[in-house]
Scaffold this active site. Structure first.
Site, PDB file in Angstrom:
ATOM      1  N   GLY A  12       0.851  -1.612  -0.143  1.00  0.00           N
ATOM      2  CA  GLY A  12       0.034   0.060  -0.088  1.00  0.00           C
ATOM      3  C   GLY A  12       0.791   1.206  -0.236  1.00  0.00           C
ATOM      4  N   GLY A 114       6.442  -2.562   3.831  1.00  0.00           N
ATOM      5  CA  GLY A 114       6.288  -3.086   4.933  1.00  0.00           C
ATOM      6  C   GLY A 114       6.494  -4.974   5.308  1.00  0.00           C
ATOM      7  N   GLY A 116       4.713  -6.981   4.287  1.00  0.00           N
ATOM      8  CA  GLY A 116       4.468  -8.471   3.446  1.00  0.00           C
ATOM      9  C   GLY A 116       5.266  -8.598   2.060  1.00  0.00           C
ATOM     10  N   SER A 117       5.067  -7.069   1.654  1.00  0.00           N
ATOM     11  CA  SER A 117       6.662  -6.452   1.104  1.00  0.00           C
ATOM     12  C   SER A 117       7.974  -7.319   1.042  1.00  0.00           C
ATOM     13  CB  SER A 117       6.590  -5.346   0.791  1.00  0.00           C
ATOM     14  OG  SER A 117       5.185  -5.276   0.062  1.00  0.00           O
ATOM     15  N   ASP A 140       0.754   1.383   9.298  1.00  0.00           N
ATOM     16  CA  ASP A 140      -0.185   0.773  10.032  1.00  0.00           C
ATOM     17  C   ASP A 140       0.957   0.787  11.433  1.00  0.00           C
ATOM     18  OD1 ASP A 140      -1.245   0.208   8.994  1.00  0.00           O
ATOM     19  OD2 ASP A 140      -0.519  -1.439   8.198  1.00  0.00           O
ATOM     20  N   GLY A 183      -5.091   1.013   9.869  1.00  0.00           N
ATOM     21  CA  GLY A 183      -4.470   0.226  11.308  1.00  0.00           C
ATOM     22  C   GLY A 183      -4.204  -1.493  10.720  1.00  0.00           C
ATOM     23  N   ARG A 184      -4.633  -1.964   9.910  1.00  0.00           N
ATOM     24  CA  ARG A 184      -4.958  -3.606   9.748  1.00  0.00           C
ATOM     25  C   ARG A 184      -5.177  -4.340  11.155  1.00  0.00           C
ATOM     26  NH1 ARG A 184      -0.628  -6.662   5.982  1.00  0.00           N
ATOM     27  NH2 ARG A 184       0.711  -5.382   7.179  1.00  0.00           N
ATOM     28  N   GLU A 235      -9.636   0.056  12.738  1.00  0.00           N
ATOM     29  CA  GLU A 235     -10.734  -1.250  11.510  1.00  0.00           C
ATOM     30  C   GLU A 235     -11.215  -2.863  11.655  1.00  0.00           C
ATOM     31  OE1 GLU A 235      -8.834  -0.842   7.890  1.00  0.00           O
ATOM     32  OE2 GLU A 235      -7.252  -1.342   8.381  1.00  0.00           O
ATOM     33  N   ARG A 276     -22.865   9.234  14.653  1.00  0.00           N
ATOM     34  CA  ARG A 276     -22.495   9.674  13.975  1.00  0.00           C
ATOM     35  C   ARG A 276     -21.224   8.329  13.847  1.00  0.00           C
ATOM     36  NH1 ARG A 276     -27.407  10.694  13.173  1.00  0.00           N
ATOM     37  NH2 ARG A 276     -27.988  12.534  12.430  1.00  0.00           N
TER      38      ARG A 276
HETATM   39  O1  F6P Z   1      -1.047  -1.531   5.477  1.00  0.00           O
HETATM   40  C1  F6P Z   1      -1.773  -0.167   5.199  1.00  0.00           C
HETATM   41  C2  F6P Z   1      -3.343  -0.336   5.036  1.00  0.00           C
HETATM   42  O2  F6P Z   1      -3.489   0.991   4.533  1.00  0.00           O
HETATM   43  C3  F6P Z   1      -3.792  -0.661   5.646  1.00  0.00           C
HETATM   44  O3  F6P Z   1      -4.229  -0.022   7.349  1.00  0.00           O
HETATM   45  C4  F6P Z   1      -5.336  -1.106   5.483  1.00  0.00           C
HETATM   46  O4  F6P Z   1      -5.973  -2.111   5.970  1.00  0.00           O
HETATM   47  C5  F6P Z   1      -5.229  -1.480   4.047  1.00  0.00           C
HETATM   48  O5  F6P Z   1      -3.812  -1.514   3.926  1.00  0.00           O
HETATM   49  C6  F6P Z   1      -6.057  -1.463   2.757  1.00  0.00           C
HETATM   50  O6  F6P Z   1      -5.688  -1.627   1.596  1.00  0.00           O
HETATM   51  P1  F6P Z   1      -5.764  -1.524   0.076  1.00  0.00           P
HETATM   52  O7  F6P Z   1      -5.580   0.134  -0.603  1.00  0.00           O
HETATM   53  O8  F6P Z   1      -5.626  -2.516  -0.103  1.00  0.00           O
HETATM   54  O9  F6P Z   1      -7.803  -1.121   0.292  1.00  0.00           O
END
Ligand code: F6P
Length: 361
Positions: A12, A114, A116-117, A140, A183-184, A235, A276
């Site tokens: 991302g 990050g 994963g990469s 994150d 924030g995953r 999230e 809201r």
């Molecule tokens: O890892 C970064 C991040 O922005 C997370 O915080 C989020 O859950 C995810 O990537 C969103 O991914 P995408 O850009 O694929 O919607």
């Protein structure tokens, strides 16, 4: 000796990626080295011809320091070990990718990514004997071994500004405002922005909560004479019975999303407050980087080139104890660095009266 460095952004995007590249390009130019930008992460190396372009100092002026996104483009869905093919199958294209790096004559590869990469890039580096250096970026802030990753500071600044804007409208309408942030699996953005934005409740995946405890906190706010309350929720927070809230995108990919909307009506019912929900989403990743992210990005970019000059590979640059340093990449991706419930920032928040929705009656 003149060197050719490949650089790519992967995963991302976030604010500060162009600032990293700018530092790499300028530092390399001082050494008389060439920098080759690879477009769309590792996927750019799998196209014929590979999608690469020379990155020159004149193209990386002060404007690049301020510019959001990544001028190279990026991807978070084309893993070369399980590459999605047009016919719907997946194929291991790692050997092709390594061959492309060699054909381009790269002496070293810098990956800005990050966990994963880095997992993918370090596997490729091992398999192909590539000289790899990683630069951590992720809003994150969940990479181990570095206090900060590029993009986090900007994301927190955006979330804090959102709270600053939600507070007056909450007060005008006697409402509870819930802000859902990214924030995953780690609650760093919610925790930092929640403290900076003076919220009443922070919900993060690391601390289990109940709706009743959240409602009690909001009732106390009401009893104190205040007519509104602010909440921030990460999230990845699950429903109290452990249900994961996700959005399914076209193609079946899932991402976190929906906890704000899950909580909104329940909090309203329990508290009697009109409620809201604002979902901040990708706004946290775009825009100009903060000064902190610009500094970090450039310290990291320079350090990555220094490491290549010293012949130190298989490592990630890191920020530790007010210094930029290097750590083995395996150590950085071994585990996700989540919020420590017993850590300083959670203690700070609790001491300010912020609820994590876990307090007993
Ligand atoms: O890892 C970064 C991040 O922005 C997370 O915080 C989020 O859950 C995810 O990537 C969103 O991914 P995408 O850009 O694929 O919607």
């Amino acid at each position: 000796m003149k060197k050719k460095i490949g650089i790519l952004t992967s995963g991302g995007d976030c604010a500060g990626l162009n600032a990293v590249m700018r530092a790499v390009v300028h530092r390399s130019a001082l050494l008389g080295w060439e920098v080759l930008g690879i477009e769309h992460g590792t996927a750019g190396l799998l196209e014929a011809p590979p999608r690469v372009k020379a990155l020159k100092p004149e193209d990386f002026d002060g404007f690049m320091l301020r510019r959001g996104g990544t001028v190279l483009g990026t991807t978070n869905s084309r893993n070369p070990f399980k590459y999605p093919m047009p016919d719907g199958s997946v194929k291991d294209r790692s050997a092709e990718l390594i061959a492309a790096c060699k054909a381009l004559g790269m002496d070293a590869l810098i990956g800005i990514g990050g966990d994963g990469s880095f997992d993918i890039l370090s596997r490729l580096a091992k398999q192909g004997d590539l000289n790899f250096v990683g630069i951590p970026k992720t809003i994150d802030n969940d990479l181990a071994m570095t206090d900060r990753s590029v993009g986090f500071d900007t994301a927190v600044a955006v979330a804090t500004e959102a709270l600053d804007r939600l507070q007056p409208t909450a007060a005008s309408h006697d409402r509870v405002m819930i802000l859902e942030v990214m924030g995953r699996d780690a609650g760093h953005i919610a925790l930092a922005a929640g403290i900076a934005g003076g919220v009443d409740v922070i919900l993060i995946p690391e601390i289990p909560y109940t709706i009743e405890a959240v409602a009690r906190k909001i009732a106390r706010v009401k009893d104190s004479g205040r007519n509104f309350a602010l909440m921030i929720v990460s999230e990845a927070v699950k429903s109290p019975n452990g249900e994961k809230l996700e959005v399914v995108y076209h193609g079946g990919e899932t991402r976190y999303g929906g906890i704000g909307d899950y909580l909104g009506p329940r909090i309203a019912r329990e508290t009697g407050f009109e409620t809201r929900v604002t979902v901040l989403g990708h706004v946290q990743r775009g825009g100009s980087p903060t000064w902190n992210d610009r500094l970090l990005a450039q310290a990291f970019g320079v350090k990555a080139v220094d490491l290549i000059q010293e012949g130190r590979f298989g490592c990630m640059v890191a920020w530790q104890n007010r210094k930029v340093t290097a750590v083995p990449i395996e150590d950085a991706i071994r585990e996700c660095r989540v919020v420590r419930p017993e850590g300083t920032m959670v203690h700070t928040a609790r001491s300010l009266g912020i609820s994590f929705g876990d307090e007993a009656e």
